[in-house]
Each structure stands twice: as structure tokens, then as C-alpha cells.
Design a protein around this motif. Structure first.
Motif, PDB file in Angstrom:
ATOM      1  N   GLN A  61      40.136  32.000  57.630  1.00  0.00           N
ATOM      2  CA  GLN A  61      41.411  31.807  56.953  1.00  0.00           C
ATOM      3  C   GLN A  61      41.874  33.059  56.198  1.00  0.00           C
ATOM      4  O   GLN A  61      43.076  33.209  55.958  1.00  0.00           O
ATOM      5  N   ILE A  62      40.925  33.899  55.782  1.00  0.00           N
ATOM      6  CA  ILE A  62      41.257  35.176  55.152  1.00  0.00           C
ATOM      7  C   ILE A  62      40.390  36.257  55.768  1.00  0.00           C
ATOM      8  O   ILE A  62      39.355  35.965  56.374  1.00  0.00           O
ATOM      9  N   ALA A  63      40.791  37.501  55.599  1.00  0.00           N
ATOM     10  CA  ALA A  63      40.020  38.634  56.129  1.00  0.00           C
ATOM     11  C   ALA A  63      38.779  38.869  55.265  1.00  0.00           C
ATOM     12  O   ALA A  63      38.797  38.613  54.058  1.00  0.00           O
ATOM     13  N   PRO A  64      37.697  39.354  55.885  1.00  0.00           N
ATOM     14  CA  PRO A  64      36.480  39.648  55.117  1.00  0.00           C
ATOM     15  C   PRO A  64      36.728  40.594  53.940  1.00  0.00           C
ATOM     16  O   PRO A  64      36.117  40.441  52.887  1.00  0.00           O
ATOM     17  N   GLU A  65      37.626  41.554  54.087  1.00  0.00           N
ATOM     18  CA  GLU A  65      37.900  42.481  52.983  1.00  0.00           C
ATOM     19  C   GLU A  65      38.563  41.765  51.803  1.00  0.00           C
ATOM     20  O   GLU A  65      38.357  42.150  50.655  1.00  0.00           O
ATOM     21  N   GLN A  66      39.353  40.731  52.066  1.00  0.00           N
ATOM     22  CA  GLN A  66      39.932  39.943  50.974  1.00  0.00           C
ATOM     23  C   GLN A  66      38.818  39.237  50.209  1.00  0.00           C
ATOM     24  O   GLN A  66      38.855  39.162  48.984  1.00  0.00           O
ATOM     25  N   PHE A  67      37.844  38.702  50.949  1.00  0.00           N
ATOM     26  CA  PHE A  67      36.699  38.087  50.288  1.00  0.00           C
ATOM     27  C   PHE A  67      35.952  39.121  49.462  1.00  0.00           C
ATOM     28  O   PHE A  67      35.550  38.852  48.332  1.00  0.00           O
ATOM     29  N   ARG A  68      35.750  40.317  50.027  1.00  0.00           N
ATOM     30  CA  ARG A  68      35.004  41.373  49.339  1.00  0.00           C
ATOM     31  C   ARG A  68      35.602  41.653  47.965  1.00  0.00           C
ATOM     32  O   ARG A  68      34.877  41.843  46.989  1.00  0.00           O
ATOM     33  N   GLU A  69      36.926  41.670  47.865  1.00  0.00           N
ATOM     34  CA  GLU A  69      37.592  41.891  46.574  1.00  0.00           C
ATOM     35  C   GLU A  69      37.223  40.791  45.576  1.00  0.00           C
ATOM     36  O   GLU A  69      36.939  41.066  44.411  1.00  0.00           O
ATOM     37  N   ALA A  70      37.220  39.549  46.025  1.00  0.00           N
ATOM     38  CA  ALA A  70      36.842  38.427  45.158  1.00  0.00           C
ATOM     39  C   ALA A  70      35.372  38.526  44.770  1.00  0.00           C
ATOM     40  O   ALA A  70      34.995  38.239  43.624  1.00  0.00           O
ATOM     41  N   PHE A  71      34.534  38.945  45.705  1.00  0.00           N
ATOM     42  CA  PHE A  71      33.100  39.108  45.464  1.00  0.00           C
ATOM     43  C   PHE A  71      32.864  40.163  44.382  1.00  0.00           C
ATOM     44  O   PHE A  71      32.048  39.968  43.476  1.00  0.00           O
ATOM     45  N   LEU A  72      33.585  41.276  44.461  1.00  0.00           N
ATOM     46  CA  LEU A  72      33.436  42.343  43.469  1.00  0.00           C
ATOM     47  C   LEU A  72      33.902  41.885  42.085  1.00  0.00           C
ATOM     48  O   LEU A  72      33.290  42.234  41.070  1.00  0.00           O
ATOM     49  N   ARG A  73      34.972  41.093  42.025  1.00  0.00           N
ATOM     50  CA  ARG A  73      35.419  40.559  40.729  1.00  0.00           C
ATOM     51  C   ARG A  73      34.365  39.626  40.138  1.00  0.00           C
ATOM     52  O   ARG A  73      34.100  39.650  38.933  1.00  0.00           O
ATOM     53  N   ALA A  74      33.732  38.821  40.988  1.00  0.00           N
ATOM     54  CA  ALA A  74      32.678  37.915  40.519  1.00  0.00           C
ATOM     55  C   ALA A  74      31.470  38.707  40.033  1.00  0.00           C
ATOM     56  O   ALA A  74      30.845  38.343  39.031  1.00  0.00           O
ATOM     57  N   ALA A  75      31.134  39.780  40.732  1.00  0.00           N
ATOM     58  CA  ALA A  75      30.018  40.626  40.298  1.00  0.00           C
ATOM     59  C   ALA A  75      30.313  41.229  38.926  1.00  0.00           C
ATOM     60  O   ALA A  75      29.453  41.236  38.034  1.00  0.00           O
ATOM     61  N   ASP A  76      31.533  41.711  38.741  1.00  0.00           N
ATOM     62  CA  ASP A  76      31.926  42.276  37.452  1.00  0.00           C
ATOM     63  C   ASP A  76      31.828  41.218  36.357  1.00  0.00           C
ATOM     64  O   ASP A  76      31.290  41.481  35.272  1.00  0.00           O
TER      65      ASP A  76
END
Length: 88
Positions: A61-76
Motif C-alpha cells: 500500500q506504500i513504498a518501502p522508503e515511506q515506511f523507512r521514514e516512519a521507522f526512523l521517526r520511531a527510532a528517534d
């Protein structure tokens, strides 16, 4: 669903407390496993968004890079140091 999607997903290196202290997330499957089993907190707003984004990326439903951005925000949010992994 493709758990091992790696195309267009720039790998992320994470520094965690405990053993092993360093992990490299290369695929959506790696990220899902990390979020479910190794994440230090499961109640942050960015964490919940990252889990949803991971499911959305795995289902296409979304591109892997869009997920990556959310993943980085969660890591922060969780205080996890994250670095982009560059292959030479």
C-alpha cells in the motif's frame, strides 16, 4: 505480501542497548521483526505509526522508503541511534 522486500529500501544501522548492540535492518521483514521483538518501547505514537507503515509497506500500500521514514521517526522517539548503511 513480500516480507523480504529490499528494493528501494535503504538499509538502516541501529545501535541498541543490550546484546547484540548493533543491528542492520535491510528488509521489511527485518524491520517487522525488530519492531515486534527488539523495540525498547511499544507505546510511543511514532512506534505505532511505524508498525502500521510496516504492515502497509509489506502489503504494497506504500513504498518501502515511506515506511523507512516512519521507522526512523520511531527510532528517534525511542532514543535509538540510526545510521544509513552505505555499501561500496
Amino acid at each position: 505480501m513480500n516480507w523480504n522486500t529490499s528494493s528501494t529500501f535503504t538499509p538502516v544501522g541501529l545501535t541498541l542497548r543490550g546484546q547484540p548492540a548493533h543491528k542492520i535492518v535491510r528488509t521489511l521483514g527485518d524491520a517487522a521483526h525488530m519492531l515486534i521483538t527488539d523495540w525498547p518501547s511499544d507505546d510511543g505514537e511514532e512506534y505505532v505509526s511505524a508498525v502500521k507503515a510496516c504492515v502497509d509497506a509489506i502489503s504494497g500500500q506504500i513504498a518501502p522508503e515511506q515506511f523507512r521514514e516512519a521507522f526512523l521517526r520511531a527510532a528517534d522517539e525511542a532514543g535509538i541511534a540510526a545510521l544509513t548503511v552505505v555499501h561500496r
